[in-house]
Design a protein around this motif. Structure first.
Motif, PDB file in Angstrom:
ATOM      1  N   ASP A 159      70.270 -12.883   0.835  1.00  0.00           N
ATOM      2  CA  ASP A 159      68.967 -12.234   0.922  1.00  0.00           C
ATOM      3  C   ASP A 159      68.204 -12.611   2.188  1.00  0.00           C
ATOM      4  N   HIS A 160      68.681 -13.597   2.932  1.00  0.00           N
ATOM      5  CA  HIS A 160      68.055 -13.956   4.201  1.00  0.00           C
ATOM      6  C   HIS A 160      68.549 -13.099   5.362  1.00  0.00           C
ATOM      7  N   ILE A 161      69.620 -12.358   5.151  1.00  0.00           N
ATOM      8  CA  ILE A 161      70.227 -11.604   6.255  1.00  0.00           C
ATOM      9  C   ILE A 161      69.368 -10.377   6.574  1.00  0.00           C
ATOM     10  N   ALA A 162      68.858 -10.315   7.798  1.00  0.00           N
ATOM     11  CA  ALA A 162      68.025  -9.196   8.222  1.00  0.00           C
ATOM     12  C   ALA A 162      68.742  -8.269   9.195  1.00  0.00           C
ATOM     13  N   GLU A 163      69.613  -8.829  10.045  1.00  0.00           N
ATOM     14  CA  GLU A 163      70.365  -8.036  11.017  1.00  0.00           C
ATOM     15  C   GLU A 163      71.793  -8.543  11.073  1.00  0.00           C
ATOM     16  N   VAL A 164      72.730  -7.613  11.205  1.00  0.00           N
ATOM     17  CA  VAL A 164      74.143  -7.953  11.396  1.00  0.00           C
ATOM     18  C   VAL A 164      74.658  -7.107  12.555  1.00  0.00           C
ATOM     19  N   TRP A 165      75.463  -7.738  13.422  1.00  0.00           N
ATOM     20  CA  TRP A 165      75.993  -7.042  14.592  1.00  0.00           C
ATOM     21  C   TRP A 165      77.504  -7.220  14.684  1.00  0.00           C
ATOM     22  N   ARG A 166      78.169  -6.117  14.979  1.00  0.00           N
ATOM     23  CA  ARG A 166      79.583  -6.161  15.362  1.00  0.00           C
ATOM     24  C   ARG A 166      79.599  -6.242  16.883  1.00  0.00           C
ATOM     25  N   VAL A 167      80.178  -7.318  17.412  1.00  0.00           N
ATOM     26  CA  VAL A 167      80.057  -7.614  18.846  1.00  0.00           C
ATOM     27  C   VAL A 167      81.436  -7.633  19.488  1.00  0.00           C
ATOM     28  N   TRP A 168      81.542  -6.958  20.619  1.00  0.00           N
ATOM     29  CA  TRP A 168      82.790  -6.899  21.405  1.00  0.00           C
ATOM     30  C   TRP A 168      82.606  -7.697  22.682  1.00  0.00           C
ATOM     31  N   LYS A 169      83.533  -8.620  22.943  1.00  0.00           N
ATOM     32  CA  LYS A 169      83.511  -9.375  24.193  1.00  0.00           C
ATOM     33  C   LYS A 169      84.924  -9.390  24.772  1.00  0.00           C
ATOM     34  N   PRO A 170      85.074  -9.072  26.068  1.00  0.00           N
ATOM     35  CA  PRO A 170      86.397  -9.109  26.694  1.00  0.00           C
ATOM     36  C   PRO A 170      86.818 -10.550  26.989  1.00  0.00           C
ATOM     37  N   THR A 171      88.104 -10.834  26.823  1.00  0.00           N
ATOM     38  CA  THR A 171      88.661 -12.133  27.215  1.00  0.00           C
ATOM     39  C   THR A 171      90.009 -11.884  27.887  1.00  0.00           C
ATOM     40  N   GLN A 172      90.565 -12.929  28.478  1.00  0.00           N
ATOM     41  CA  GLN A 172      91.871 -12.806  29.125  1.00  0.00           C
ATOM     42  C   GLN A 172      92.975 -12.511  28.121  1.00  0.00           C
ATOM     43  N   ARG A 173      92.739 -12.798  26.844  1.00  0.00           N
ATOM     44  CA  ARG A 173      93.749 -12.577  25.800  1.00  0.00           C
ATOM     45  C   ARG A 173      93.459 -11.339  24.968  1.00  0.00           C
ATOM     46  N   GLY A 174      92.604 -10.471  25.472  1.00  0.00           N
ATOM     47  CA  GLY A 174      92.238  -9.278  24.720  1.00  0.00           C
ATOM     48  C   GLY A 174      90.841  -9.423  24.145  1.00  0.00           C
ATOM     49  N   PRO A 175      90.293  -8.333  23.591  1.00  0.00           N
ATOM     50  CA  PRO A 175      88.914  -8.374  23.111  1.00  0.00           C
ATOM     51  C   PRO A 175      88.735  -9.329  21.940  1.00  0.00           C
ATOM     52  N   ALA A 176      87.591 -10.019  21.932  1.00  0.00           N
ATOM     53  CA  ALA A 176      87.177 -10.842  20.795  1.00  0.00           C
ATOM     54  C   ALA A 176      86.068 -10.084  20.079  1.00  0.00           C
ATOM     55  N   ILE A 177      86.306  -9.764  18.814  1.00  0.00           N
ATOM     56  CA  ILE A 177      85.350  -8.990  18.032  1.00  0.00           C
ATOM     57  C   ILE A 177      84.788  -9.881  16.932  1.00  0.00           C
ATOM     58  N   SER A 178      83.470  -9.957  16.880  1.00  0.00           N
ATOM     59  CA  SER A 178      82.820 -10.839  15.914  1.00  0.00           C
ATOM     60  C   SER A 178      81.843 -10.072  15.044  1.00  0.00           C
ATOM     61  N   VAL A 179      81.531 -10.671  13.890  1.00  0.00           N
ATOM     62  CA  VAL A 179      80.457 -10.225  13.013  1.00  0.00           C
ATOM     63  C   VAL A 179      79.428 -11.351  13.000  1.00  0.00           C
ATOM     64  N   GLU A 180      78.157 -11.036  13.333  1.00  0.00           N
ATOM     65  CA  GLU A 180      77.143 -12.053  13.501  1.00  0.00           C
ATOM     66  C   GLU A 180      75.894 -11.663  12.732  1.00  0.00           C
ATOM     67  N   ALA A 181      75.366 -12.612  11.945  1.00  0.00           N
ATOM     68  CA  ALA A 181      74.227 -12.347  11.068  1.00  0.00           C
ATOM     69  C   ALA A 181      73.014 -13.155  11.518  1.00  0.00           C
ATOM     70  N   PHE A 182      71.836 -12.522  11.445  1.00  0.00           N
ATOM     71  CA  PHE A 182      70.572 -13.136  11.846  1.00  0.00           C
ATOM     72  C   PHE A 182      69.551 -12.979  10.727  1.00  0.00           C
ATOM     73  N   ASP A 183      68.585 -13.923  10.681  1.00  0.00           N
ATOM     74  CA  ASP A 183      67.515 -13.796   9.698  1.00  0.00           C
ATOM     75  C   ASP A 183      66.357 -12.995  10.279  1.00  0.00           C
ATOM     76  N   ALA A 184      65.293 -12.844   9.511  1.00  0.00           N
ATOM     77  CA  ALA A 184      64.184 -11.980   9.907  1.00  0.00           C
ATOM     78  C   ALA A 184      63.423 -12.515  11.108  1.00  0.00           C
ATOM     79  N   GLU A 185      63.562 -13.815  11.402  1.00  0.00           N
ATOM     80  CA  GLU A 185      62.882 -14.398  12.554  1.00  0.00           C
ATOM     81  C   GLU A 185      63.791 -14.490  13.776  1.00  0.00           C
ATOM     82  N   GLY A 186      64.981 -13.908  13.681  1.00  0.00           N
ATOM     83  CA  GLY A 186      65.886 -13.863  14.812  1.00  0.00           C
ATOM     84  C   GLY A 186      66.807 -15.045  14.962  1.00  0.00           C
TER      85      GLY A 186
END
Length: 350
Positions: free
Chosen positions: A288-315
């Motif tokens: 219930d604290h989760i206010a924002e979730v992002w699917r994030v793509w970052k390039p690396t030398q070994r291929g893309p790193a894809i993450s799921v990242e959660a933030f609360d209402a205060e960032g």
């Protein structure tokens, strides 16, 4: 609360005795004191002050054998059983890189440390507890039945400071930063984002542009960062468990980041909590604290790193999760994350 209005160490000890069923954080909140004050009040009774710097404290933890490492923030608790191995010290950042206990530690936030030995209905509980200057827990080590008690006693004797103070003079908490976004730097951000070769370059990039992680995610747009629904975090954990996908799950605070690398198996929601309850890894997440979730793509030398990242209402960042990378790109993880429920467009507003 001012120090004049704060309860005395004796009053804190009495409150703990009167309400033994309450978790330390909950009792501290009721009393209007930081959690560290509850432990400090026990100095001379069940607690001993220790040297707090990781360079002093963590190497002898490796002599304790199997223990439980605990790191938390306001919204998530990360517990991992294992041994502290392969310590890398330093002035500004230190690491434990064992196969089960995997930590990144930032010594300037390790303000006060204690050894705690408590008699309970289930026997003697022994732990090491570290707090930041505001009195919030940074990291804890709990001994298990197989831990080496003699090594624990030796550690306490070697690291005890001799300070018998029972007060915790807490500094004000640093307020949450919230999202920092520079609209005039978006094109630079996207261009430099494309050129990254390692995920660790990201924070240096956004800092250089006078932004932060959440601000960059809100501003960059697809394919760099895409909003997901708050329920995507539970869907991610359930999907990883159902498909046997190994993950890397990060939970941290300003002083310590703790990482689980491996499978998750038993997912159990309980009221507002979403839990992973596996034999050697537990996660307790306030969904219930989760206010924002992002699917994030970052390039690396070994291929893309894809993450799921959660933030609360205060960032504040609650957790990050990646697919565990072995020899090849984590294809099953990437496919599963691509199907997570999307978030509302309003979530990308700065």
């Amino acid at each position: 609360m001012t120090s004049a209005a704060a309860p005395s160490p004796d009053a804190i000890r009495q409150a703990r005795a009167d309400r033994p069923e309450l978790r330390a954080r909950d009792l501290a909140a009721q009393l209007g004191v930081p959690e560290g004050a509850l432990v400090a009040a026990e100095v001379g009774h069940t607690a001993t002050r220790l040297k707090a710097h990781p360079n002093d404290l963590i190497p002898p933890v490796s002599t304790l054998g199997e223990v439980m490492a605990l790191t938390r923030n306001e919204s998530a608790v990360h517990e991992r059983i294992g041994r502290y191995e392969e310590y890398h010290g330093g002035e500004h950042a230190t690491m434990v890189l064992g196969p089960e206990i995997d930590l990144r530690m930032f010594p300037k936030h390790w303000a006060q440390a204690f050894a705690v030995v408590e008699e309970t209905d289930k026997g003697v509980k022994r732990s090491l507890q570290v707090f930041d200057a505001a009195g919030d827990a940074v990291h804890k080590v709990h001994l298990k039945p197989a831990s080496d008690v003699a090594a624990f006693e030796k550690l306490v004797a070697a690291l005890a400071t001799g300070d018998e103070s029972r007060a915790f003079d807490a500094a004000p908490r640093t307020p949450p930063e919230g999202a920092k976004l520079r609209e005039d730097k978006m094109e630079v951000l996207r261009r430099e984002w494309e050129r990254m070769t390692d995920t660790h370059q990201f924070l240096r990039l956004v800092s250089k542009l006078k932004m932060n992680r959440l601000g960059a995610y809100r501003g960059a747009g697809s394919p760099y960062a895409e909003p997901l629904a708050p329920e995507a975090v539970s869907a991610m954990l359930e999907g990883a468990a159902a498909q046997g996908i190994e993950i890397m799950l990060f939970v941290g605070n300003a002083g310590c980041i703790q990482i689980h690398a491996g499978p998750v198996e038993t997912i159990k929601p309980m009221g507002p909590w979403q839990n992973v309850l596996d034999p050697r890894f537990n996660l307790h997440l306030r969904a219930d604290h989760i206010a924002e979730v992002w699917r994030v793509w970052k390039p690396t030398q070994r291929g893309p790193a894809i993450s799921v990242e959660a933030f609360d209402a205060e960032g504040r960042l609650i957790l990050q999760c990646f697919g565990k990378r072995k020899e090849a790109e984590p294809v099953a993880w990437n496919a599963m994350v691509a199907e997570l429920p999307a978030g509302a467009a309003a979530e990308v507003q700065a």
